[in-house]
Design a protein around this motif. Structure first.
Motif, PDB file in Angstrom:
ATOM      1  N   ARG A  21      52.976 102.583  29.419  1.00  0.00           N
ATOM      2  CA  ARG A  21      53.924 103.412  28.669  1.00  0.00           C
ATOM      3  C   ARG A  21      53.808 104.823  29.220  1.00  0.00           C
ATOM      4  NH1 ARG A  21      53.054 101.933  23.549  1.00  0.00           N
ATOM      5  NH2 ARG A  21      54.914 100.605  23.682  1.00  0.00           N
ATOM      6  N   ARG A  22      54.954 105.442  29.459  1.00  0.00           N
ATOM      7  CA  ARG A  22      54.950 106.822  29.942  1.00  0.00           C
ATOM      8  C   ARG A  22      54.834 107.747  28.733  1.00  0.00           C
ATOM      9  NH1 ARG A  22      59.371 109.728  34.016  1.00  0.00           N
ATOM     10  NH2 ARG A  22      58.138 111.646  34.304  1.00  0.00           N
ATOM     11  N   GLY A  23      53.708 108.455  28.653  1.00  0.00           N
ATOM     12  CA  GLY A  23      53.431 109.249  27.472  1.00  0.00           C
ATOM     13  C   GLY A  23      54.455 110.329  27.216  1.00  0.00           C
ATOM     14  N   LEU A  24      55.021 110.907  28.276  1.00  0.00           N
ATOM     15  CA  LEU A  24      55.961 112.011  28.114  1.00  0.00           C
ATOM     16  C   LEU A  24      57.265 111.567  27.478  1.00  0.00           C
ATOM     17  CD1 LEU A  24      56.300 115.052  28.782  1.00  0.00           C
ATOM     18  CD2 LEU A  24      57.391 114.339  30.928  1.00  0.00           C
ATOM     19  N   THR A  25      57.711 110.350  27.793  1.00  0.00           N
ATOM     20  CA  THR A  25      59.018 109.883  27.322  1.00  0.00           C
ATOM     21  C   THR A  25      58.932 108.722  26.349  1.00  0.00           C
ATOM     22  OG1 THR A  25      59.241 108.319  29.158  1.00  0.00           O
ATOM     23  CG2 THR A  25      60.041 110.579  29.519  1.00  0.00           C
ATOM     24  N   GLY A  26      57.777 108.066  26.276  1.00  0.00           N
ATOM     25  CA  GLY A  26      57.638 106.884  25.429  1.00  0.00           C
ATOM     26  C   GLY A  26      58.236 105.631  26.027  1.00  0.00           C
ATOM     27  N   GLN A  27      58.662 105.697  27.305  1.00  0.00           N
ATOM     28  CA  GLN A  27      59.274 104.527  27.939  1.00  0.00           C
ATOM     29  C   GLN A  27      58.203 103.522  28.356  1.00  0.00           C
ATOM     30  OE1 GLN A  27      61.051 107.096  30.965  1.00  0.00           O
ATOM     31  NE2 GLN A  27      63.057 106.221  30.467  1.00  0.00           N
ATOM     32  N   ASP A  28      58.502 102.252  28.141  1.00  0.00           N
ATOM     33  CA  ASP A  28      57.660 101.181  28.643  1.00  0.00           C
ATOM     34  C   ASP A  28      58.137 100.764  30.032  1.00  0.00           C
ATOM     35  OD1 ASP A  28      56.034 101.065  26.403  1.00  0.00           O
ATOM     36  OD2 ASP A  28      57.303  99.591  25.393  1.00  0.00           O
ATOM     37  N   GLY A  29      57.195 100.348  30.857  1.00  0.00           N
ATOM     38  CA  GLY A  29      57.555  99.912  32.194  1.00  0.00           C
ATOM     39  C   GLY A  29      56.356  99.394  32.947  1.00  0.00           C
ATOM     40  N   VAL A  30      56.451  99.453  34.248  1.00  0.00           N
ATOM     41  CA  VAL A  30      55.409  98.948  35.137  1.00  0.00           C
ATOM     42  C   VAL A  30      55.007 100.060  36.094  1.00  0.00           C
ATOM     43  CG1 VAL A  30      54.863  97.265  36.941  1.00  0.00           C
ATOM     44  CG2 VAL A  30      56.265  96.581  34.975  1.00  0.00           C
ATOM     45  N   ALA A  31      53.712 100.203  36.299  1.00  0.00           N
ATOM     46  CA  ALA A  31      53.172 101.173  37.248  1.00  0.00           C
ATOM     47  C   ALA A  31      52.657 100.450  38.480  1.00  0.00           C
ATOM     48  CB  ALA A  31      52.053 101.983  36.614  1.00  0.00           C
ATOM     49  N   LEU A  32      52.833 101.100  39.610  1.00  0.00           N
ATOM     50  CA  LEU A  32      52.324 100.619  40.892  1.00  0.00           C
ATOM     51  C   LEU A  32      51.617 101.761  41.601  1.00  0.00           C
ATOM     52  CD1 LEU A  32      55.589  98.853  42.125  1.00  0.00           C
ATOM     53  CD2 LEU A  32      53.552  97.673  41.301  1.00  0.00           C
ATOM     54  N   ALA A  33      50.901 101.447  42.654  1.00  0.00           N
ATOM     55  CA  ALA A  33      50.353 102.494  43.521  1.00  0.00           C
ATOM     56  C   ALA A  33      51.505 103.308  44.120  1.00  0.00           C
ATOM     57  CB  ALA A  33      49.516 101.856  44.628  1.00  0.00           C
ATOM     58  N   PRO A  34      51.241 104.516  44.601  1.00  0.00           N
ATOM     59  CA  PRO A  34      52.300 105.343  45.180  1.00  0.00           C
ATOM     60  C   PRO A  34      52.984 104.657  46.367  1.00  0.00           C
ATOM     61  CG  PRO A  34      50.323 106.639  44.786  1.00  0.00           C
ATOM     62  CD  PRO A  34      49.938 105.215  44.583  1.00  0.00           C
ATOM     63  N   LEU A  35      54.294 104.818  46.449  1.00  0.00           N
ATOM     64  CA  LEU A  35      55.083 104.237  47.533  1.00  0.00           C
ATOM     65  C   LEU A  35      55.227 105.245  48.665  1.00  0.00           C
ATOM     66  CD1 LEU A  35      57.942 102.476  45.515  1.00  0.00           C
ATOM     67  CD2 LEU A  35      55.594 101.693  45.955  1.00  0.00           C
ATOM     68  N   ILE A  36      55.174 104.742  49.886  1.00  0.00           N
ATOM     69  CA  ILE A  36      55.164 105.598  51.071  1.00  0.00           C
ATOM     70  C   ILE A  36      56.243 105.135  52.044  1.00  0.00           C
ATOM     71  CG2 ILE A  36      53.780 106.394  53.031  1.00  0.00           C
ATOM     72  CD1 ILE A  36      51.296 105.728  51.265  1.00  0.00           C
ATOM     73  N   ASP A  37      57.011 106.093  52.552  1.00  0.00           N
ATOM     74  CA  ASP A  37      57.929 105.829  53.661  1.00  0.00           C
ATOM     75  C   ASP A  37      57.198 106.224  54.933  1.00  0.00           C
ATOM     76  OD1 ASP A  37      59.939 105.778  55.608  1.00  0.00           O
ATOM     77  OD2 ASP A  37      61.496 106.304  54.150  1.00  0.00           O
ATOM     78  N   HIS A  38      56.874 105.240  55.753  1.00  0.00           N
ATOM     79  CA  HIS A  38      56.027 105.464  56.920  1.00  0.00           C
ATOM     80  C   HIS A  38      56.789 105.932  58.152  1.00  0.00           C
ATOM     81  CE1 HIS A  38      53.705 102.681  54.336  1.00  0.00           C
ATOM     82  NE2 HIS A  38      52.660 103.352  54.775  1.00  0.00           N
ATOM     83  N   HIS A  39      58.093 106.177  58.022  1.00  0.00           N
ATOM     84  CA  HIS A  39      58.858 106.703  59.155  1.00  0.00           C
ATOM     85  C   HIS A  39      60.101 107.403  58.640  1.00  0.00           C
ATOM     86  CE1 HIS A  39      60.786 105.909  63.393  1.00  0.00           C
ATOM     87  NE2 HIS A  39      61.111 107.104  62.912  1.00  0.00           N
ATOM     88  N   LEU A  40      60.084 108.728  58.718  1.00  0.00           N
ATOM     89  CA  LEU A  40      61.283 109.516  58.442  1.00  0.00           C
ATOM     90  C   LEU A  40      61.176 110.833  59.195  1.00  0.00           C
ATOM     91  CD1 LEU A  40      59.874 111.604  56.390  1.00  0.00           C
ATOM     92  CD2 LEU A  40      60.761 110.149  54.584  1.00  0.00           C
ATOM     93  N   HIS A  41      62.230 111.655  59.054  1.00  0.00           N
ATOM     94  CA  HIS A  41      62.299 112.953  59.735  1.00  0.00           C
ATOM     95  C   HIS A  41      62.724 113.993  58.709  1.00  0.00           C
ATOM     96  CE1 HIS A  41      61.783 111.066  63.674  1.00  0.00           C
ATOM     97  NE2 HIS A  41      62.569 110.103  63.204  1.00  0.00           N
ATOM     98  N   LEU A  42      61.767 114.805  58.261  1.00  0.00           N
ATOM     99  CA  LEU A  42      62.014 115.696  57.137  1.00  0.00           C
ATOM    100  C   LEU A  42      63.059 116.764  57.450  1.00  0.00           C
ATOM    101  CD1 LEU A  42      58.525 116.258  55.486  1.00  0.00           C
ATOM    102  CD2 LEU A  42      60.388 114.804  54.704  1.00  0.00           C
TER     103      LEU A  42
END
Length: 323
Positions: A21-42
């Motif tokens: 549950r996200r404490g700030l909003t009260g929303q229920d959901g699923v958490a995962l490890a951080p997602l990474i884009d391993h190839h982009l051009h900022l």
């Protein structure tokens, strides 16, 4: 959701998945490890939009090393970078309109001695001294010259001496083999211009090489999909990467890339693994997490669309809950 417990959730999404549950909003959901884009051009992407659309970490594989050396090291997204493309005179991407001079470094000598202007060792040292986490080399022989075998070997050895992996842009016949024989650690794109035979796939897997997907950038991705499927089936490590900045796509998670990975057989926990691999770091800052509001999908086929709702949140906001 059809899955009623944490064990089933992790069977679907991998070991980092948990009901929250996200404490700030009260929303229920699923958490995962951080997602990474391993190839982009900022320099071609609205980087500030990345976290709101699921991407906590970004690996820039071709940018201005002076800019990155000055860039703040904290904040979101967390960025690792290669600095400039290393290439030969007249080589890719020096002739591309999207590649300003600052992101291209011309190597003019195979010298392994430090301090030689334009030398292979010096070129690597300049990127490393600017804080690069990886070294990027161009092996694109369909439109211009490429490194000879000796110079490429010197570049790879110099990078490894600095403790840095080497990523190669590989395009054209024979370039995948050349990269592997020289000890290149990662391909910036799953091979898309040549069919990789079983022996070469096996050699790449045995060497521990990683391939960054970037499948969705192609008008016809079938050859890249076939190569990726063969590599993954042989236990090769595939990393999620989009080459964001290539084409007109919004910053953030790219569902089309996820669908391509699913088509290549990288599904369920393997798909999440491609997204959460901390490469080139040993580990990612766990002060943030991925959060997707609502129930998880019922099956692997639903994961790409479901992840389209991902966002990056402080880990301290998430409270583990029972399903």
């Amino acid at each position: 959701m059809a899955h009623s417990d944490a064990e089933a959730l992790q069977a679907l999404l991998g070991p980092s998945a948990r009901f929250c549950r996200r404490g700030l909003t009260g929303q229920d959901g699923v958490a995962l490890a951080p997602l990474i884009d391993h190839h982009l051009h900022l320099h071609l992407v609205d980087e500030h939009a990345l976290p709101a659309h699921g991407i906590a970490g970004a690996v820039d594989l071709g940018g201005d090393p002076a800019y990155f050396a000055r860039r703040p090291k904290h904040g979101m997204p967390q960025v690792e970078y290669a600095g400039a493309f290393l290439t030969v005179p007249g080589g890719y991407p020096s002739f591309r309109s999207w590649a300003p001079a600052q992101i291209v470094h011309i190597v003019t000598s195979s010298s392994a001695a430090p301090g030689v202007p334009g030398g292979a060792r010096t070129s690597v040292d300049e990127m490393a001294d600017a804080g690069a986490s990886v070294i990027k080399v161009a092996l694109h022989n369909t439109e211009g010259p490429v490194f000879d075998t000796h110079t490429l070997q010197v570049l790879v050895a110099a990078a490894h001496d600095r403790g840095l992996p080497v990523v190669a842009h590989v395009e054209g016949d024979g370039m995948t083999r050349r990269a592997l024989d020289a000890g290149v650690d990662v391909l910036a794109h799953a091979p898309f211009t040549e069919r990789i035979d079983e022996d070469l796939v096996a050699a790449a897997v045995a060497a521990g090489q990683r391939w960054i997907s970037t499948l969705a950038i192609h008008d016809d991705p079938q050859l890249a999909l076939d190569n990726t499927a063969a590599f993954a089936a042989a236990d090769g490590r595939v990393l999620y990467g989009t080459d964001l900045g290539n084409g007109d796509r919004p910053a953030g998670l790219v569902p089309a890339e996820l669908r391509c990975l699913h088509r290549a057989g990288i599904r369920g926990p393997a798909l999440i693994g491609a997204l959460t691999d901390p490469w080139p770091r040993a580990a990612f800052d766990r002060g943030v997490a991925t959060f997707v509001t609502g129930p998880a999908p019922d099956a692997e086929a639903g994961i790409p669309a479901w992840l389209g709702g991902a966002t990056v949140v402080p880990a301290e906001e998430l409270i583990t809950r029972e399903p």
